[in-house]
Design a protein around this motif. Structure first.
Motif, PDB file in Angstrom:
ATOM      1  N   UNK A  81       0.815  -1.201   0.000  1.00 39.80           N
ATOM      2  CA  UNK A  81       0.000   0.000   0.000  1.00 39.80           C
ATOM      3  C   UNK A  81       0.856   1.261   0.000  1.00 39.80           C
ATOM      4  N   UNK A  82       0.349   2.271  -0.694  1.00 42.10           N
ATOM      5  CA  UNK A  82       0.910   3.607  -0.647  1.00 42.10           C
ATOM      6  C   UNK A  82      -0.070   4.476   0.134  1.00 42.10           C
ATOM      7  N   UNK A  83       0.383   5.048   1.243  1.00 41.19           N
ATOM      8  CA  UNK A  83      -0.480   5.925   2.022  1.00 41.19           C
ATOM      9  C   UNK A  83       0.105   7.331   2.011  1.00 41.19           C
ATOM     10  N   UNK A  84      -0.735   8.298   2.332  1.00 40.52           N
ATOM     11  CA  UNK A  84      -0.288   9.681   2.360  1.00 40.52           C
ATOM     12  C   UNK A  84      -1.476  10.606   2.217  1.00 40.52           C
ATOM     13  N   UNK A  85      -1.236  11.870   2.452  1.00 37.79           N
ATOM     14  CA  UNK A  85      -2.303  12.865   2.383  1.00 37.79           C
ATOM     15  C   UNK A  85      -2.746  13.072   0.940  1.00 37.79           C
ATOM     16  N   UNK A  86      -3.899  13.701   0.781  1.00 37.77           N
ATOM     17  CA  UNK A  86      -4.380  14.078  -0.542  1.00 37.77           C
ATOM     18  C   UNK A  86      -3.341  14.986  -1.219  1.00 37.77           C
ATOM     19  N   UNK A  87      -3.005  14.675  -2.475  1.00 37.69           N
ATOM     20  CA  UNK A  87      -2.007  15.458  -3.192  1.00 37.69           C
ATOM     21  C   UNK A  87      -0.580  14.993  -3.011  1.00 37.69           C
TER      22      UNK A  87
ATOM     23  N   UNK B 296      -6.975   1.369   7.794  1.00 33.15           N
ATOM     24  CA  UNK B 296      -7.471   0.192   7.092  1.00 33.15           C
ATOM     25  C   UNK B 296      -6.422  -0.349   6.124  1.00 33.15           C
ATOM     26  N   UNK B 297      -5.741   0.547   5.422  1.00 34.12           N
ATOM     27  CA  UNK B 297      -4.739   0.109   4.445  1.00 34.12           C
ATOM     28  C   UNK B 297      -3.609  -0.666   5.115  1.00 34.12           C
ATOM     29  N   UNK B 298      -3.109  -0.146   6.225  1.00 36.46           N
ATOM     30  CA  UNK B 298      -1.999  -0.813   6.912  1.00 36.46           C
ATOM     31  C   UNK B 298      -2.438  -2.132   7.530  1.00 36.46           C
ATOM     32  N   UNK B 299      -3.725  -2.252   7.860  1.00 39.29           N
ATOM     33  CA  UNK B 299      -4.209  -3.491   8.486  1.00 39.29           C
ATOM     34  C   UNK B 299      -4.191  -4.667   7.515  1.00 39.29           C
ATOM     35  N   UNK B 300      -4.242  -4.393   6.203  1.00 40.28           N
ATOM     36  CA  UNK B 300      -4.248  -5.483   5.219  1.00 40.28           C
ATOM     37  C   UNK B 300      -2.924  -5.611   4.476  1.00 40.28           C
ATOM     38  N   UNK B 301      -1.990  -4.677   4.697  1.00 43.10           N
ATOM     39  CA  UNK B 301      -0.774  -4.622   3.879  1.00 43.10           C
ATOM     40  C   UNK B 301       0.332  -5.516   4.414  1.00 43.10           C
ATOM     41  N   UNK B 302       1.007  -6.206   3.507  1.00 40.73           N
ATOM     42  CA  UNK B 302       2.255  -6.882   3.861  1.00 40.73           C
ATOM     43  C   UNK B 302       3.356  -5.850   4.031  1.00 40.73           C
ATOM     44  N   UNK B 303       3.425  -4.916   3.071  1.00 39.84           N
ATOM     45  CA  UNK B 303       4.399  -3.833   3.134  1.00 39.84           C
ATOM     46  C   UNK B 303       3.723  -2.527   2.755  1.00 39.84           C
ATOM     47  N   UNK B 304       4.335  -1.421   3.160  1.00 37.72           N
ATOM     48  CA  UNK B 304       3.727  -0.116   2.912  1.00 37.72           C
ATOM     49  C   UNK B 304       4.796   0.940   2.692  1.00 37.72           C
ATOM     50  N   UNK B 305       4.405   1.964   1.949  1.00 38.61           N
ATOM     51  CA  UNK B 305       5.241   3.139   1.710  1.00 38.61           C
ATOM     52  C   UNK B 305       4.424   4.378   2.045  1.00 38.61           C
ATOM     53  N   UNK B 306       5.050   5.345   2.681  1.00 34.84           N
ATOM     54  CA  UNK B 306       4.417   6.629   2.971  1.00 34.84           C
ATOM     55  C   UNK B 306       4.917   7.645   1.952  1.00 34.84           C
ATOM     56  N   UNK B 307       3.977   8.326   1.302  1.00 38.89           N
ATOM     57  CA  UNK B 307       4.332   9.377   0.354  1.00 38.89           C
ATOM     58  C   UNK B 307       3.957  10.738   0.922  1.00 38.89           C
ATOM     59  N   UNK B 308       4.877  11.692   0.780  1.00 44.62           N
ATOM     60  CA  UNK B 308       4.632  13.073   1.182  1.00 44.62           C
ATOM     61  C   UNK B 308       5.176  13.988   0.085  1.00 44.62           C
TER      62      UNK B 308
END
Length: 236
Positions: free
Chosen positions: A34-40, A198-210
């Motif tokens: 998953x890629x998480x981060x704020x709008x934009x 929710x995204x992190x709860x299902x993710x094997x790995x994750x990246x935070x974008x800013x």
């Protein structure tokens, strides 16, 4: 698990705006990443570039060991990479089944009926409404249809862009239950999602974008436990 997607040194511009800045990441077969981060932050731009709708000015994108950064979007779908777009973008004036048929445009016609039945098993609500005009479906049903349409191409990698957007909390849980079920069935998923918890709860790995950059990476559980992520995205 073998590497299915590799993004190397991606840079994407909208005119003079540098939307994605030197990002690199990978997805392994069988994972939910998953890629998480704020709008934009550049999350959707990243998916659109992987799927061939936008172009990176540098680096390369490889899928199943083959460079795809130069290919048109329909050729990328043919190779087994499908995107379920932000905002669903279903064909509102067409029936549920016609929308699903559109998702199979790269497939052998002889295989489509079997795939339809598989989608209807995964999404019983769609089977109940197979002849209903898509624009009359609820938001949750439209999201299921958008996911089903993408799955009709029989992708090796399914990219989901903001699947929970605009949905009530109970429907968000249903959509993430479906994502979990797809994952358990062997679907590799790249997920873009503002609902970080929710995204992190299902993710094997994750990246935070800013602001167009990847600033953190780790397992889903590692980032969920990170004080920095908790403060910025989890209300901690």
């Amino acid at each position: 698990m073998g590497e299915i997607l590799k993004v190397d040194n991606m840079n994407v511009y909208y005119g003079a705006i540098h939307a994605v800045k030197n990002i690199s990441f990978n997805v392994n077969e069988g994972e939910v990443v998953t890629l998480i981060g704020a709008n934009g932050a550049g999350k959707s731009t990243t998916l659109q570039t992987v799927s061939g709708l936008l172009r990176s000015t540098t680096g390369d994108i490889s899928f199943m060991g083959e460079s795809i950064g130069h290919l048109p979007a329909h050729k990328i779908v043919e190779r087994g990479l499908a995107q379920c777009p932000e905002g669903r973008r279903i064909f509102l004036q067409m029936s549920v089944q016609e929308n699903l048929d559109m998702g199979a445009f790269v497939r052998d016609p002889k295989e489509i009926d079997a795939s339809l039945e598989q989608i209807y098993e995964q999404f019983p609500r769609l089977k109940e409404r197979r002849n209903q005009i898509a624009g009359t479906l609820s938001g949750g049903e439209q999201q299921m249809l958008a996911m089903g349409r993408a799955l009709m191409s029989k992708p090796k990698l399914l990219m989901l862009d903001e699947p929970s957007m605009g949905l009530a909390p109970i429907l968000v849980e249903q959509i993430f239950d479906i994502i979990t079920t797809l994952h358990k069935a062997g679907t590799t998923i790249l997920l873009v999602e503002q609902n970080a918890q929710m995204a992190l709860s299902v993710a094997d790995r994750a990246y935070v974008m800013e602001t167009g950059r990847i600033t953190l990476s780790g397992t889903g559980s590692e980032l969920a436990a990170s004080d920095e992520v908790k403060k910025a995205y989890l209300g901690g």
